[in-house]
Write a protein that holds these residues in place. Structure first.
Motif, PDB file in Angstrom:
ATOM      1  N   LYS A 141      41.501  39.358  64.445  1.00 25.38           N
ATOM      2  CA  LYS A 141      40.516  39.760  63.434  1.00 25.38           C
ATOM      3  C   LYS A 141      39.433  40.651  64.039  1.00 25.38           C
ATOM      4  O   LYS A 141      38.247  40.431  63.844  1.00 25.38           O
ATOM      5  CB  LYS A 141      39.931  38.529  62.744  1.00 25.38           C
ATOM      6  CG  LYS A 141      40.996  37.715  62.042  1.00 25.38           C
ATOM      7  CD  LYS A 141      40.442  36.498  61.355  1.00 25.38           C
ATOM      8  CE  LYS A 141      41.595  35.766  60.680  1.00 25.38           C
ATOM      9  NZ  LYS A 141      41.181  34.552  60.037  1.00 25.38           N
ATOM     10  N   GLU A 144      37.600  44.991  60.211  1.00 28.94           N
ATOM     11  CA  GLU A 144      37.820  44.757  58.791  1.00 28.94           C
ATOM     12  C   GLU A 144      38.352  46.023  58.132  1.00 28.94           C
ATOM     13  O   GLU A 144      37.750  47.092  58.239  1.00 28.94           O
ATOM     14  CB  GLU A 144      36.518  44.342  58.111  1.00 28.94           C
ATOM     15  CG  GLU A 144      36.675  44.002  56.656  1.00 28.94           C
ATOM     16  CD  GLU A 144      35.369  43.589  56.006  1.00 28.94           C
ATOM     17  OE1 GLU A 144      35.418  43.154  54.847  1.00 28.94           O
ATOM     18  OE2 GLU A 144      34.303  43.710  56.645  1.00 28.94           O
ATOM     19  N   PHE A 150      40.822  41.296  57.542  1.00 30.21           N
ATOM     20  CA  PHE A 150      40.567  41.456  58.963  1.00 30.21           C
ATOM     21  C   PHE A 150      41.903  41.623  59.684  1.00 30.21           C
ATOM     22  O   PHE A 150      42.862  40.920  59.394  1.00 30.21           O
ATOM     23  CB  PHE A 150      39.783  40.264  59.508  1.00 30.21           C
ATOM     24  CG  PHE A 150      38.327  40.335  59.129  1.00 30.21           C
ATOM     25  CD1 PHE A 150      37.412  40.914  59.995  1.00 30.21           C
ATOM     26  CD2 PHE A 150      37.898  39.855  57.908  1.00 30.21           C
ATOM     27  CE1 PHE A 150      36.073  41.007  59.643  1.00 30.21           C
ATOM     28  CE2 PHE A 150      36.556  39.933  57.553  1.00 30.21           C
ATOM     29  CZ  PHE A 150      35.651  40.511  58.413  1.00 30.21           C
TER      30      PHE A 150
END
Length: 164
Positions: A141, A144, A150
């Protein structure tokens, strides 16, 4: 027959179109917009910048470098970005571009090439591995996407023979 040559400003319209394909695929970059030529030019090393062109002189791929840091001690460390027109994938063009970039970057004093790749981009991962890059990390992640998702990123590195 594909040839490799230095990228010129006049190539940017086609380079921008290829980059847009990468954005549209959602498998190549977190970016959501193609930069202007001025922004692209300022964000990448002047040399080497390469394009692959077909027999008709049509740009079918490009490869560029960005410095990882402005600090002197990292002057030989660069991030590599490679994109192919989707009509030209699977023909060995990426490997030809990558191998020429490796040669020219080493001649320019670059001793370490890095790349961050989405895990789903299997073709790019395979290309980097075939060209001597090794996986050095995995970040979950890390960024974004525009849709709020993510994304994970795998990091690859290729060290030059110039540092032993």
């Amino acid at each position: 027959m594909i040839s490799i040559r230095p990228m010129d400003a006049i190539d940017y319209e086609k380079v921008a179109n290829i980059y847009q394909q990468g954005i549209d695929s959602k498998q190549c970059t977190f970016e959501t917009e193609v930069p202007t030529w001025e922004s692209f030019d300022q964000g990448h090393l002047q040399y080497p910048r390469l394009v692959a062109v077909d027999e008709q002189g049509q740009v079918c791929g490009f490869i560029v470098l960005s410095l990882m840091s402005s600090r002197r001690c990292f002057r030989g460390v660069a991030e590599i970005s490679i994109y192919l027109d989707r009509a030209y994938t699977g023909q060995g063009i990426g490997r030809t571009l990558m191998n020429e970039m490796i040669t020219q970057s080493e001649e320019a004093g670059i001793w370490s090439l890095f790349s961050g790749i989405f895990p789903e981009n299997k073709a790019s991962i395979a290309l980097h591995q075939r060209c001597g890059f090794r996986e050095i990390g995995y970040r979950e992640k890390m960024g974004e996407s525009e849709d709020g998702t993510f994304r994970d990123v795998i990091f690859f590195e290729r060290r030059s023979q110039i540092i032993g």
